[in-house]
Design a protein around this motif. Structure first.
Motif, PDB file in Angstrom:
ATOM      1  N   ASN A 140    -111.900 167.267 119.783  1.00  0.00           N
ATOM      2  CA  ASN A 140    -113.227 167.774 120.170  1.00  0.00           C
ATOM      3  C   ASN A 140    -114.328 166.808 119.778  1.00  0.00           C
ATOM      4  O   ASN A 140    -115.376 167.210 119.274  1.00  0.00           O
ATOM      5  CB  ASN A 140    -113.487 169.144 119.524  1.00  0.00           C
ATOM      6  CG  ASN A 140    -113.525 169.065 118.001  1.00  0.00           C
ATOM      7  OD1 ASN A 140    -112.914 168.178 117.397  1.00  0.00           O
ATOM      8  ND2 ASN A 140    -114.229 169.992 117.369  1.00  0.00           N
ATOM      9  N   LYS A 142    -117.496 164.972 120.057  1.00  0.00           N
ATOM     10  CA  LYS A 142    -118.696 165.185 120.877  1.00  0.00           C
ATOM     11  C   LYS A 142    -119.928 164.868 120.040  1.00  0.00           C
ATOM     12  O   LYS A 142    -119.911 164.944 118.809  1.00  0.00           O
ATOM     13  CB  LYS A 142    -118.762 166.626 121.384  1.00  0.00           C
ATOM     14  CG  LYS A 142    -118.858 167.677 120.292  1.00  0.00           C
ATOM     15  CD  LYS A 142    -118.829 169.068 120.874  1.00  0.00           C
ATOM     16  CE  LYS A 142    -119.047 170.138 119.809  1.00  0.00           C
ATOM     17  NZ  LYS A 142    -117.983 170.121 118.774  1.00  0.00           N
ATOM     18  N   VAL A 154    -124.831 168.229 125.185  1.00  0.00           N
ATOM     19  CA  VAL A 154    -123.639 167.790 124.465  1.00  0.00           C
ATOM     20  C   VAL A 154    -122.858 166.807 125.324  1.00  0.00           C
ATOM     21  O   VAL A 154    -122.580 167.080 126.497  1.00  0.00           O
ATOM     22  CB  VAL A 154    -122.750 168.990 124.089  1.00  0.00           C
ATOM     23  CG1 VAL A 154    -121.459 168.518 123.433  1.00  0.00           C
ATOM     24  CG2 VAL A 154    -123.499 169.935 123.145  1.00  0.00           C
ATOM     25  N   GLN A 155    -122.515 165.669 124.752  1.00  0.00           N
ATOM     26  CA  GLN A 155    -121.738 164.647 125.444  1.00  0.00           C
ATOM     27  C   GLN A 155    -120.350 164.571 124.811  1.00  0.00           C
ATOM     28  O   GLN A 155    -120.220 164.237 123.642  1.00  0.00           O
ATOM     29  CB  GLN A 155    -122.434 163.281 125.357  1.00  0.00           C
ATOM     30  CG  GLN A 155    -123.885 163.272 125.821  1.00  0.00           C
ATOM     31  CD  GLN A 155    -124.013 163.602 127.291  1.00  0.00           C
ATOM     32  OE1 GLN A 155    -123.096 163.353 128.081  1.00  0.00           O
ATOM     33  NE2 GLN A 155    -125.145 164.163 127.672  1.00  0.00           N
ATOM     34  N   SER A 156    -119.329 164.932 125.576  1.00  0.00           N
ATOM     35  CA  SER A 156    -117.949 164.864 125.098  1.00  0.00           C
ATOM     36  C   SER A 156    -117.292 163.603 125.634  1.00  0.00           C
ATOM     37  O   SER A 156    -117.620 163.142 126.733  1.00  0.00           O
ATOM     38  CB  SER A 156    -117.159 166.097 125.548  1.00  0.00           C
ATOM     39  OG  SER A 156    -117.765 167.283 125.053  1.00  0.00           O
ATOM     40  N   PHE A 157    -116.355 163.061 124.885  1.00  0.00           N
ATOM     41  CA  PHE A 157    -115.695 161.825 125.304  1.00  0.00           C
ATOM     42  C   PHE A 157    -114.239 161.863 124.878  1.00  0.00           C
ATOM     43  O   PHE A 157    -113.885 162.430 123.847  1.00  0.00           O
ATOM     44  CB  PHE A 157    -116.410 160.594 124.731  1.00  0.00           C
ATOM     45  CG  PHE A 157    -116.731 160.695 123.266  1.00  0.00           C
ATOM     46  CD1 PHE A 157    -115.940 160.103 122.310  1.00  0.00           C
ATOM     47  CD2 PHE A 157    -117.850 161.394 122.845  1.00  0.00           C
ATOM     48  CE1 PHE A 157    -116.246 160.194 120.965  1.00  0.00           C
ATOM     49  CE2 PHE A 157    -118.168 161.492 121.496  1.00  0.00           C
ATOM     50  CZ  PHE A 157    -117.362 160.889 120.570  1.00  0.00           C
ATOM     51  N   ALA A 167    -123.616 156.854 124.235  1.00  0.00           N
ATOM     52  CA  ALA A 167    -124.029 158.259 124.252  1.00  0.00           C
ATOM     53  C   ALA A 167    -125.310 158.445 125.053  1.00  0.00           C
ATOM     54  O   ALA A 167    -125.436 159.380 125.857  1.00  0.00           O
ATOM     55  CB  ALA A 167    -124.221 158.761 122.823  1.00  0.00           C
ATOM     56  N   GLN A 215    -118.259 162.114 115.128  1.00  0.00           N
ATOM     57  CA  GLN A 215    -118.237 163.406 115.795  1.00  0.00           C
ATOM     58  C   GLN A 215    -119.319 164.317 115.229  1.00  0.00           C
ATOM     59  O   GLN A 215    -119.620 164.301 114.040  1.00  0.00           O
ATOM     60  CB  GLN A 215    -116.846 164.064 115.683  1.00  0.00           C
ATOM     61  CG  GLN A 215    -116.477 164.588 114.297  1.00  0.00           C
ATOM     62  CD  GLN A 215    -115.820 163.548 113.437  1.00  0.00           C
ATOM     63  OE1 GLN A 215    -116.175 162.398 113.472  1.00  0.00           O
ATOM     64  NE2 GLN A 215    -114.854 163.980 112.634  1.00  0.00           N
ATOM     65  N   ASN A 216    -119.931 165.079 116.140  1.00  0.00           N
ATOM     66  CA  ASN A 216    -120.963 166.065 115.816  1.00  0.00           C
ATOM     67  C   ASN A 216    -122.298 165.436 115.418  1.00  0.00           C
ATOM     68  O   ASN A 216    -123.195 166.147 114.933  1.00  0.00           O
ATOM     69  CB  ASN A 216    -120.500 167.025 114.714  1.00  0.00           C
ATOM     70  CG  ASN A 216    -119.187 167.698 115.051  1.00  0.00           C
ATOM     71  OD1 ASN A 216    -118.979 168.133 116.182  1.00  0.00           O
ATOM     72  ND2 ASN A 216    -118.275 167.780 114.093  1.00  0.00           N
TER      73      ASN A 216
END
Length: 258
Positions: A140, A142, A154-157, A167, A215-216
């Motif tokens: 997860n 992001k 929110v940008q997830s990769f 980002a 992350q986060n």
């Protein structure tokens, strides 16, 4: 006429500001060695953990793998960790509950440290698995990009590394009103929040510990003074327009009853 002339005059006096560029102070950095930080496990991370060994039967490894919904043989060797039921969620205390091992405190560890910990725990009392191999992945990863970007959110990769430039690129780039020289990055490390300011127009960006995001992370692009002034001017124009409408209405009523 006076109010109309005033609105035109204020519009012509709108401040002009040169748009800043990325890496505007760029210089040759081909010999620069970059330190890419290792991702550390945090609370609320979702981890994929799969165990393989020299066992001749997949069922032996399956005892140490989380069952996956829809799999013909839950956790069998050769299956890749998937999202949802296959993930291990790190709780608020920084722990996960691992099959046949129990509670593990994982917060602050990197992937290799967690892998070594699980391998040690598996054979801590008896040799259960021959030469176990443990593969840990983040599921997860992001970051949140806010403020003066074209597509905040929110940008997830899929990978396990993302830079602040990537980002912002995923968020549609900084708008003409964003300040590239003072981008804030909010990061939580071991329960403590850090706030850093990053200059996207400087080559020193590459040496910043916040160039590679974790992350986060939360990335905030503040608006420039130019946007604030334009918003104030837009409010003035609205009031002038409302005033003109009221004056026009009174003039029409006056002419009707004249």
């Amino acid at each position: 006429m006076f109010l109309v002339s005033l609105a035109v005059y204020m519009s012509s006096c709108a401040p002009q500001q040169q748009v800043s560029k990325y890496l505007g102070e760029a210089r040759d950095t081909s010999g620069l060695e970059l330190d890419i930080p290792e991702l550390l496990i945090q609370r609320n991370d979702l981890l994929s953990i799969q165990v393989y060994s020299l066992a001749t039967k997949a069922e032996v490894d399956a005892l140490y793998n989380l069952p996956c919904a829809g799999s013909p043989v839950a956790g069998a060797a050769g299956q890749q960790g998937a999202v949802g039921p296959c993930g291990f969620l790190v709780d608020a205390a920084g722990n996960i509950e691992y099959p046949r091992i129990g509670l593990l405190h994982v917060q602050g560890l990197n992937k290799q440290q967690l892998s070594d910990l699980i391998k040690r725990k598996i054979n801590e009392k008896d040799t259960v698995l021959r030469e176990p191999s443990v593969i840990v992945r983040f599921q997860n990863l992001k970051v949140l990009v806010m403020g003066e970007v074209k597509s905040p959110g929110v940008q997830s990769f899929p990978g396990e590394r993302i830079t602040i430039l990537e980002a912002i690129g995923l968020a549609g780039d900084v708008t003409d009103f964003g300040i590239k020289e003072k981008v804030k990055v909010i990061r939580e490390v071991n329960g403590k929040r850090q706030i850093a300011t990053v200059n996207l127009s400087s080559t020193d960006l590459f040496t910043s510990p916040f160039y590679n995001l974790m992350q986060n992370d939360v990335v905030v692009v503040d608006p420039s003074v130019r946007k604030t002034k334009q918003q104030d001017q837009a409010l003035v124009y609205q009031k002038i327009s409302l005033g003109l409408s009221i004056i026009t209405a009174f003039a029409l009523i006056y002419n009707v009853f004249q």
